[in-house]
Design a protein around this motif. Structure first.
Motif, PDB file in Angstrom:
ATOM      1  N   LEU A  29      -3.113  -6.221  13.712  1.00 19.77           N
ATOM      2  CA  LEU A  29      -4.221  -6.361  14.120  1.00 19.77           C
ATOM      3  C   LEU A  29      -3.540  -6.002  15.902  1.00 19.77           C
ATOM      4  O   LEU A  29      -3.605  -7.702  15.989  1.00 19.77           O
ATOM      5  CB  LEU A  29      -4.698  -7.167  14.367  1.00 19.77           C
ATOM      6  N   ILE A  30      -3.357  -5.186  16.668  1.00 23.94           N
ATOM      7  CA  ILE A  30      -2.907  -5.235  17.503  1.00 23.94           C
ATOM      8  C   ILE A  30      -3.983  -5.038  18.944  1.00 23.94           C
ATOM      9  O   ILE A  30      -4.757  -3.765  19.141  1.00 23.94           O
ATOM     10  CB  ILE A  30      -2.108  -3.458  17.907  1.00 23.94           C
TER      11      ILE A  30
ATOM     12  N   SER B  61      -1.272 -11.065  12.241  1.00 23.28           N
ATOM     13  CA  SER B  61      -0.338 -10.811  11.441  1.00 23.28           C
ATOM     14  C   SER B  61      -0.201 -10.678   9.958  1.00 23.28           C
ATOM     15  O   SER B  61      -0.063 -10.719   9.052  1.00 23.28           O
ATOM     16  CB  SER B  61       0.656 -10.839  12.004  1.00 23.28           C
ATOM     17  N   LYS B  62      -2.216 -11.555   9.685  1.00 23.40           N
ATOM     18  CA  LYS B  62      -2.359 -12.098   8.153  1.00 23.40           C
ATOM     19  C   LYS B  62      -3.433 -11.146   7.468  1.00 23.40           C
ATOM     20  O   LYS B  62      -4.910 -11.026   8.259  1.00 23.40           O
ATOM     21  CB  LYS B  62      -2.795 -13.691   8.107  1.00 23.40           C
ATOM     22  N   ALA B  63      -3.501 -10.764   6.545  1.00 25.64           N
ATOM     23  CA  ALA B  63      -4.352  -9.790   5.989  1.00 25.64           C
ATOM     24  C   ALA B  63      -5.635 -10.582   6.117  1.00 25.64           C
ATOM     25  O   ALA B  63      -6.803  -9.269   6.987  1.00 25.64           O
ATOM     26  CB  ALA B  63      -4.153  -9.736   4.716  1.00 25.64           C
ATOM     27  N   THR B  64      -6.076 -11.474   5.688  1.00 27.42           N
ATOM     28  CA  THR B  64      -7.599 -12.021   5.851  1.00 27.42           C
ATOM     29  C   THR B  64      -7.984 -11.922   7.300  1.00 27.42           C
ATOM     30  O   THR B  64      -9.195 -11.932   7.950  1.00 27.42           O
ATOM     31  CB  THR B  64      -7.629 -13.512   5.038  1.00 27.42           C
ATOM     32  N   MET B  65      -7.587 -12.981   8.098  1.00 27.58           N
ATOM     33  CA  MET B  65      -7.731 -13.154   9.766  1.00 27.58           C
ATOM     34  C   MET B  65      -7.778 -11.395  10.576  1.00 27.58           C
ATOM     35  O   MET B  65      -8.692 -11.431  11.255  1.00 27.58           O
ATOM     36  CB  MET B  65      -6.551 -13.373   9.732  1.00 27.58           C
ATOM     37  N   ALA B  66      -6.585 -10.505   9.956  1.00 32.18           N
ATOM     38  CA  ALA B  66      -7.117  -9.210  10.370  1.00 32.18           C
ATOM     39  C   ALA B  66      -7.940  -8.688   9.895  1.00 32.18           C
ATOM     40  O   ALA B  66      -9.210  -8.430  10.838  1.00 32.18           O
ATOM     41  CB  ALA B  66      -5.500  -8.242  10.341  1.00 32.18           C
ATOM     42  N   THR B  67      -8.824  -8.629   9.294  1.00 34.44           N
ATOM     43  CA  THR B  67      -9.585  -8.232   8.295  1.00 34.44           C
ATOM     44  C   THR B  67     -11.346  -8.335   8.635  1.00 34.44           C
ATOM     45  O   THR B  67     -12.246  -8.099   9.742  1.00 34.44           O
ATOM     46  CB  THR B  67      -9.819  -8.907   6.415  1.00 34.44           C
ATOM     47  N   ALA B  68     -10.961 -10.634   9.226  1.00 34.28           N
ATOM     48  CA  ALA B  68     -12.370 -11.217   9.519  1.00 34.28           C
ATOM     49  C   ALA B  68     -12.438 -10.453  11.421  1.00 34.28           C
ATOM     50  O   ALA B  68     -13.492 -10.878  11.484  1.00 34.28           O
ATOM     51  CB  ALA B  68     -11.978 -13.078   9.570  1.00 34.28           C
ATOM     52  N   ALA B  69     -11.236 -10.447  12.233  1.00 33.83           N
ATOM     53  CA  ALA B  69     -11.667 -10.390  12.710  1.00 33.83           C
ATOM     54  C   ALA B  69     -12.077  -8.450  13.825  1.00 33.83           C
ATOM     55  O   ALA B  69     -12.526  -8.335  14.353  1.00 33.83           O
ATOM     56  CB  ALA B  69      -9.963  -9.703  13.922  1.00 33.83           C
ATOM     57  N   VAL B  70     -11.373  -7.397  12.586  1.00 31.65           N
ATOM     58  CA  VAL B  70     -12.196  -6.439  12.387  1.00 31.65           C
ATOM     59  C   VAL B  70     -13.969  -6.625  12.337  1.00 31.65           C
ATOM     60  O   VAL B  70     -14.865  -6.165  13.072  1.00 31.65           O
ATOM     61  CB  VAL B  70     -11.333  -5.725  11.121  1.00 31.65           C
TER      62      VAL B  70
END
Length: 139
Positions: free
Chosen positions: A114-115, A130-139
């Motif tokens: 996520l950039i 750069s971790k899937a779960t964290m990127a999804t949560a941030a989105v």
């Protein structure tokens, strides 16, 4: 959310890298996605959903990327650039996800970024997650 650009490869009927420039499409103020049944219209929406959330809910809940992988490919890649906010608070982000098979044919951990996109040469892009779960949560 304002879509800016979508890149996808290995997803359903889109084997090779495809890029959709929504800014160019929106120059006239309105655009449509047209084509016969099976031409890939829904796959464009699937690609956006897969990029943002790491799954395609349309296919029956928390579907696995194997459900959208083209049978002749080893990986699915999606990259979606979008803007949030308004005026001076408007920011641009890109979410990239790659799902693929390892040498043994098993699914490997997805690669995710996520950039927050830089506004110019002096303000570079910043990888927020750069971790899937964290990127999804941030989105």
């Amino acid at each position: 959310m304002k879509p800016i650009r979508l890149k996808l490869a290995g997803l359903h009927s889109y084997r090779e890298m495809q890029e959709i420039d929504f800014e160019k499409l929106c120059e006239a103020g309105l655009f449509g996605i047209f084509g016969p049944t099976g031409s890939g219209k829904s796959t464009i929406l699937d690609a956006i959903t897969l990029a943002l959330y790491g799954q395609v809910v349309r296919l029956g809940g928390g579907s696995h990327p194997k459900d959208v992988l083209n049978q002749l490919e080893q990986r699915v890649f999606v990259s979606f650039t979008f803007e949030l906010g308004s005026g001076a608070e408007r920011k641009r982000y890109t979410i990239e996800r790659e799902f693929g098979l390892n040498k043994n044919g098993n699914w490997r951990q997805p690669e995710v970024r996520l950039i927050q996109c830089g506004t110019d040469e002096e303000t570079p892009d910043v990888v927020l997650e750069s971790k899937a779960t964290m990127a999804t949560a941030a989105v």
